[in-house]
Write a protein that holds these residues in place. Structure first.
Motif, PDB file in Angstrom:
ATOM      1  N   GLU A   1       0.821  -1.209   0.000  1.00 57.17           N
ATOM      2  CA  GLU A   1       0.000   0.000   0.000  1.00 57.17           C
ATOM      3  C   GLU A   1       0.854   1.258   0.000  1.00 57.17           C
ATOM      4  OE1 GLU A   1      -3.388   2.113   2.843  1.00 57.17           O
ATOM      5  OE2 GLU A   1      -3.204  -0.075   2.827  1.00 57.17           O
ATOM      6  N   ALA A   2       1.977   1.223   0.682  1.00 55.59           N
ATOM      7  CA  ALA A   2       2.852   2.397   0.736  1.00 55.59           C
ATOM      8  C   ALA A   2       3.496   2.678  -0.612  1.00 55.59           C
ATOM      9  CB  ALA A   2       3.914   2.206   1.808  1.00 55.59           C
ATOM     10  N   GLY A   3       3.667   1.650  -1.414  1.00 50.84           N
ATOM     11  CA  GLY A   3       4.285   1.829  -2.718  1.00 50.84           C
ATOM     12  C   GLY A   3       5.800   1.960  -2.625  1.00 50.84           C
ATOM     13  N   ASP A   4       6.417   2.158  -3.768  1.00 49.39           N
ATOM     14  CA  ASP A   4       7.870   2.278  -3.812  1.00 49.39           C
ATOM     15  C   ASP A   4       8.320   3.585  -3.171  1.00 49.39           C
ATOM     16  OD1 ASP A   4       8.101  -0.137  -5.108  1.00 49.39           O
ATOM     17  OD2 ASP A   4       8.027   0.768  -7.119  1.00 49.39           O
ATOM     18  N   GLY A   5       9.341   3.497  -2.359  1.00 51.02           N
ATOM     19  CA  GLY A   5       9.923   4.688  -1.751  1.00 51.02           C
ATOM     20  C   GLY A   5      10.965   5.306  -2.658  1.00 51.02           C
ATOM     21  N   PRO A   6      11.698   6.281  -2.153  1.00 54.67           N
ATOM     22  CA  PRO A   6      12.696   6.979  -2.979  1.00 54.67           C
ATOM     23  C   PRO A   6      13.950   6.161  -3.254  1.00 54.67           C
ATOM     24  CG  PRO A   6      12.740   7.791  -0.723  1.00 54.67           C
ATOM     25  CD  PRO A   6      11.558   6.876  -0.816  1.00 54.67           C
ATOM     26  N   ARG A   7      14.034   4.948  -2.675  1.00 59.32           N
ATOM     27  CA  ARG A   7      15.202   4.086  -2.881  1.00 59.32           C
ATOM     28  C   ARG A   7      16.504   4.784  -2.476  1.00 59.32           C
ATOM     29  NH1 ARG A   7      13.472  -0.371  -5.374  1.00 59.32           N
ATOM     30  NH2 ARG A   7      11.593  -0.276  -6.680  1.00 59.32           N
TER      31      ARG A   7
END
Length: 210
Positions: free
Chosen positions: A80-86
């Motif tokens: 649900e949070a999705g991909d972060g900034p890596r």
């Protein structure tokens, strides 16, 4: 007809057991963990235990259904949070710490690396992830978990993955896990017989959270 691969693994298991000592308790169990932080009302999640069966080691990886449920909540939160900034803040951009070595203390040698702080975007993503996981933990998710087990042959032991609604807060209760695994392997019982109709679901989770 015998399976050559299984026969080979069986020989490897027995050879390994003969040449590598396995520290056993007085009850004949390999107990890798301590229970100093577990009280009589603690809710346990996982543990490992080993024993010897027909000259071969058996290692049991036990999990309570509540752990499977909790892991599913964590996975749903990440989705649900999705991909972060890596932002690879653990390994990139850190400060290298050196110490002087040698008799003259003139040579520098890398001693440790201090990780930098995560970026603001990464920090915000972690906060978002935590909020989602807290919400899912409080609300529960639609998931049903039933007891299960499977085994696999390794070169050093037979591994048993067991999901069962037991509580393991001390060595005595851990012995029950070993006893159940042994009985399952020898086909003296089944999980259906041991836990008839058991299912761990949202109601179970919310009851424990309360």
């Amino acid at each position: 007809m015998k399976n050559p691969h299984y026969e080979y693994l069986g020989r490897r298991m027995r050879d390994y057991h003969r040449t590598h000592q396995w520290g056993m308790s007085e009850g004949g169990l390999f107990i890798p963990h301590a229970y100093w932080n577990m009280g009589p009302d603690s809710l346990s999640t996982w543990d490992d235990v080993g024993f010897i069966l027909n000259g071969r080691r058996v290692i049991v990886w036990w999990q309570h259904p509540r752990r499977i449920y909790g892991q599913a909540i964590s996975n749903m939160a990440w989705e649900e949070a999705g991909d972060g900034p890596r932002d690879d803040w653990l390994f990139e951009g850190g400060t290298k710490n050196y110490k002087m070595v040698g008799k003259s203390k003139r040579r520098k040698k890398l001693f440790t690396t201090t990780s930098r702080a995560p970026s603001e975007a990464q920090t915000q993503h972690y906060a978002k992830l935590q909020q989602i996981e807290e919400r899912l933990t409080g609300d529960g998710i639609d998931l049903e978990i039933r007891p299960s087990w499977k085994w696999e042959r390794l070169t050093w032991a037979m591994g048993v993955s067991l999901v069962a609604p037991l509580e393991v807060r001390n060595e005595k209760e851990l012995a029950q896990v070993a006893h159940l695994a042994r009985a399952l392997i020898l086909q003296k019982t089944s999980l259906t017989d041991e836990f008839p109709g058991f299912v761990y679901d949202k109601a179970s989770w919310l009851r424990e959270q309360a």
